[in-house]
Design a protein around this motif. Structure first.
Motif, PDB file in Angstrom:
ATOM      1  N   UNK A 230       0.828  -1.207   0.000  1.00  0.00           N
ATOM      2  CA  UNK A 230       0.000   0.000   0.000  1.00  0.00           C
ATOM      3  C   UNK A 230       0.864   1.259   0.000  1.00  0.00           C
ATOM      4  N   UNK A 231       1.963   1.230   0.757  1.00  0.00           N
ATOM      5  CA  UNK A 231       2.853   2.394   0.790  1.00  0.00           C
ATOM      6  C   UNK A 231       3.572   2.574  -0.544  1.00  0.00           C
ATOM      7  N   UNK A 232       3.932   1.462  -1.168  1.00  0.00           N
ATOM      8  CA  UNK A 232       4.559   1.550  -2.488  1.00  0.00           C
ATOM      9  C   UNK A 232       3.599   2.165  -3.501  1.00  0.00           C
ATOM     10  N   UNK A 233       2.345   1.735  -3.443  1.00  0.00           N
ATOM     11  CA  UNK A 233       1.351   2.269  -4.378  1.00  0.00           C
ATOM     12  C   UNK A 233       1.134   3.762  -4.139  1.00  0.00           C
ATOM     13  N   UNK A 234       1.080   4.148  -2.870  1.00  0.00           N
ATOM     14  CA  UNK A 234       0.892   5.565  -2.552  1.00  0.00           C
ATOM     15  C   UNK A 234       2.066   6.387  -3.076  1.00  0.00           C
ATOM     16  N   UNK A 235       3.279   5.848  -2.906  1.00  0.00           N
ATOM     17  CA  UNK A 235       4.460   6.559  -3.419  1.00  0.00           C
ATOM     18  C   UNK A 235       4.420   6.643  -4.940  1.00  0.00           C
ATOM     19  N   UNK A 236       4.136   5.510  -5.583  1.00  0.00           N
ATOM     20  CA  UNK A 236       4.126   5.474  -7.049  1.00  0.00           C
ATOM     21  C   UNK A 236       3.088   6.446  -7.608  1.00  0.00           C
ATOM     22  N   UNK A 237       1.908   6.457  -7.022  1.00  0.00           N
ATOM     23  CA  UNK A 237       0.852   7.351  -7.508  1.00  0.00           C
ATOM     24  C   UNK A 237       1.248   8.817  -7.334  1.00  0.00           C
ATOM     25  N   UNK A 238       1.791   9.143  -6.158  1.00  0.00           N
ATOM     26  CA  UNK A 238       2.163  10.535  -5.887  1.00  0.00           C
ATOM     27  C   UNK A 238       3.313  10.980  -6.789  1.00  0.00           C
TER      28      UNK A 238
ATOM     29  N   UNK B 290      13.399   0.758 -13.051  1.00  0.00           N
ATOM     30  CA  UNK B 290      13.087   0.658 -11.623  1.00  0.00           C
ATOM     31  C   UNK B 290      11.634   1.030 -11.346  1.00  0.00           C
ATOM     32  N   UNK B 291      11.123   2.011 -12.073  1.00  0.00           N
ATOM     33  CA  UNK B 291       9.732   2.430 -11.877  1.00  0.00           C
ATOM     34  C   UNK B 291       8.772   1.294 -12.224  1.00  0.00           C
ATOM     35  N   UNK B 292       9.092   0.533 -13.272  1.00  0.00           N
ATOM     36  CA  UNK B 292       8.246  -0.613 -13.630  1.00  0.00           C
ATOM     37  C   UNK B 292       8.272  -1.663 -12.528  1.00  0.00           C
ATOM     38  N   UNK B 293       9.451  -1.902 -11.965  1.00  0.00           N
ATOM     39  CA  UNK B 293       9.561  -2.893 -10.889  1.00  0.00           C
ATOM     40  C   UNK B 293       8.755  -2.464  -9.666  1.00  0.00           C
ATOM     41  N   UNK B 294       8.876  -1.197  -9.300  1.00  0.00           N
ATOM     42  CA  UNK B 294       8.115  -0.688  -8.155  1.00  0.00           C
ATOM     43  C   UNK B 294       6.623  -0.755  -8.446  1.00  0.00           C
ATOM     44  N   UNK B 295       6.250  -0.404  -9.674  1.00  0.00           N
ATOM     45  CA  UNK B 295       4.844  -0.462 -10.053  1.00  0.00           C
ATOM     46  C   UNK B 295       4.285  -1.870  -9.980  1.00  0.00           C
ATOM     47  N   UNK B 296       5.078  -2.853 -10.409  1.00  0.00           N
ATOM     48  CA  UNK B 296       4.634  -4.248 -10.347  1.00  0.00           C
ATOM     49  C   UNK B 296       4.431  -4.697  -8.900  1.00  0.00           C
ATOM     50  N   UNK B 297       5.347  -4.282  -8.027  1.00  0.00           N
ATOM     51  CA  UNK B 297       5.258  -4.686  -6.619  1.00  0.00           C
ATOM     52  C   UNK B 297       4.125  -3.969  -5.893  1.00  0.00           C
ATOM     53  N   UNK B 298       3.695  -2.836  -6.448  1.00  0.00           N
ATOM     54  CA  UNK B 298       2.621  -2.071  -5.812  1.00  0.00           C
ATOM     55  C   UNK B 298       1.236  -2.555  -6.226  1.00  0.00           C
TER      56      UNK B 298
ATOM     57  N   UNK C 139      13.493   3.460  -2.219  1.00  0.00           N
ATOM     58  CA  UNK C 139      14.561   4.411  -1.921  1.00  0.00           C
ATOM     59  C   UNK C 139      15.526   4.579  -3.097  1.00  0.00           C
ATOM     60  N   UNK C 140      15.899   3.478  -3.731  1.00  0.00           N
ATOM     61  CA  UNK C 140      16.829   3.564  -4.864  1.00  0.00           C
ATOM     62  C   UNK C 140      16.217   4.358  -6.011  1.00  0.00           C
ATOM     63  N   UNK C 141      14.953   4.110  -6.282  1.00  0.00           N
ATOM     64  CA  UNK C 141      14.255   4.833  -7.344  1.00  0.00           C
ATOM     65  C   UNK C 141      14.170   6.315  -7.015  1.00  0.00           C
TER      66      UNK C 141
ATOM     67  N   UNK D 299       8.710   8.131   1.253  1.00  0.00           N
ATOM     68  CA  UNK D 299       9.312   7.099   0.403  1.00  0.00           C
ATOM     69  C   UNK D 299       9.509   5.809   1.198  1.00  0.00           C
ATOM     70  N   UNK D 300       8.840   4.715   0.829  1.00  0.00           N
ATOM     71  CA  UNK D 300       9.061   3.435   1.514  1.00  0.00           C
ATOM     72  C   UNK D 300      10.436   2.877   1.181  1.00  0.00           C
ATOM     73  N   UNK D 301      10.891   1.945   1.990  1.00  0.00           N
ATOM     74  CA  UNK D 301      12.240   1.394   1.823  1.00  0.00           C
ATOM     75  C   UNK D 301      12.445   0.799   0.434  1.00  0.00           C
TER      76      UNK D 301
END
Length: 345
Positions: free
Chosen positions: A210-218, A336-344, A284-286, A279-281
């Motif tokens: 949920x935190x990843x999704x919130x970060x990705x959306x924002x 990296x954005x695609x990877x974060x998006x997939x995990x979110x 962080x790299x992204x 930013x969730x852990x």
């Protein structure tokens, strides 16, 4: 003093002594052989950093063995993005690492009991057997004890279940662990298992997702908004060049103004807005990459504006170098954005 009064005093004294001995017997032979007492002793061991006391009331080997399996199973189950084949492969891999990692984890727990602090953060070696990395992912570093909700006991089976409430900071929510205690042959009770570790792993994974999704959306909203500004700036840049030439002073002044008044401020604003996002852990790299890209675009735009004035080839080369590096990092950022998006998801 009359004989009757003396007799009464002796009787009272004997009763007091009997009560004292009875209380002592109850304490040492009954109370100390209860799950409540075991939990109290574990708390004392952690407070006073007494490893012997802790080991007496916690079967650490059994606890880690089952907790590892349950936690990993919970994480795999919560990974909705992975295929069944990928999940099976991950399960096999975690089992391969289990024995050496449990040894490392046991040492880490023993250090915590003895000193009150966990092993230092990962050195960055990236080894799969790094207990610190596992402990970070387990959520233990971000957990606070809130209290004992209840304690139930099955005397016939020699088992008890303590419901321990904790607050997990990363999830910003409470969770209740079901801690199982087993009666030993000597009458002591020991913690042998936490029966809902898998549920906790899923709970933690959902919170992180949920935190990843919130970060990705924002972050995506910030980037999309500023990309529109940059597209307009690029159109203005092209139009200005088409209407004039770099040899024309008016054209150079117009391009300089475009860089200083539009491009630089917009990239600075983009950076500020990205920096304000939680930013969730896992992102962080992204996030660091995105901020670096902002810095490079700012440096390029300012350098290009400077070239409009000094007309030095070195100034232009340095600006173009910044832009080239930004373009390279933007490709990595997309990956990296695609990877974060997939995990979110």
């Amino acid at each position: 003093m009359s004989k009757m009064l003396k007799f009464k005093l002796i009787v009272v004294l004997l009763l007091v002594i009997a009560m004292l001995f009875g209380g002592a017997w109850w304490y040492f032979h009954v109370h100390t052989k209860t799950p409540e007492y075991a939990l109290q002793q574990i708390e004392t061991a952690l407070t006073k950093h007494e490893t012997d006391r802790f080991e007496r009331y916690v079967d650490l080997d059994a606890l880690l063995d089952t907790s590892y399996d349950d936690f990993m199973a919970g994480l795999v189950l919560a990974d909705t993005a992975g295929s069944e084949e990928e999940k099976a492969a991950i399960g096999d891999f975690t089992q391969m690492l289990k024995a050496p990692l449990l040894t490392s984890l046991k040492s880490a727990v023993e250090q915590y009991v003895a000193t009150g602090s966990w092993p230092g953060a990962s050195s960055g070696s990236g080894t799969a057997l790094d207990a610190s990395q596992f402990l970070e992912k387990s959520g233990l570093f971000e957990m606070e004890y809130r209290g004992l909700d209840s304690l139930t006991q099955d005397e016939e089976k020699g088992q008890a279940t303590a419901k321990i409430r904790v607050f997990q900071k990363e999830a910003d929510e409470e969770f209740v662990f079901d801690v199982e205690l087993t009666k030993q042959e000597d009458g002591d009770w020991r913690v042998t298992r936490v029966t809902n570790v898998g549920d906790f792993a899923s709970f933690l994974a959902r919170a992180r997702q949920a935190k990843l999704k919130a970060y990705a959306d924002a972050a995506n909203a910030v980037i999309a908004r500023h990309n529109e500004t940059m597209m307009k700036a690029q159109e203005d840049f092209t139009t200005t060049l088409a209407a004039g030439s770099l040899g024309n002073q008016q054209t150079r002044e117009a391009l300089k103004a475009l860089m200083q008044d539009t491009v630089v401020p917009d990239w600075q604003q983009r950076r500020e807005e990205l920096s304000a996002i939680d930013v969730p852990a896992a992102a962080q790299s992204l996030q660091k990459l995105r901020l670096k890209i902002c810095d490079l675009h700012i440096a390029y735009a300012q350098g290009y504006a400077d070239w409009m004035t000094d007309k030095k080839a070195a100034t232009l080369r340095d600006a173009e170098r910044q832009l080239a590096q930004a373009r390279t990092l933007e490709q990595e950022e997309k990956f990296l954005a695609r990877r974060v998006g997939d995990r979110a998801q």
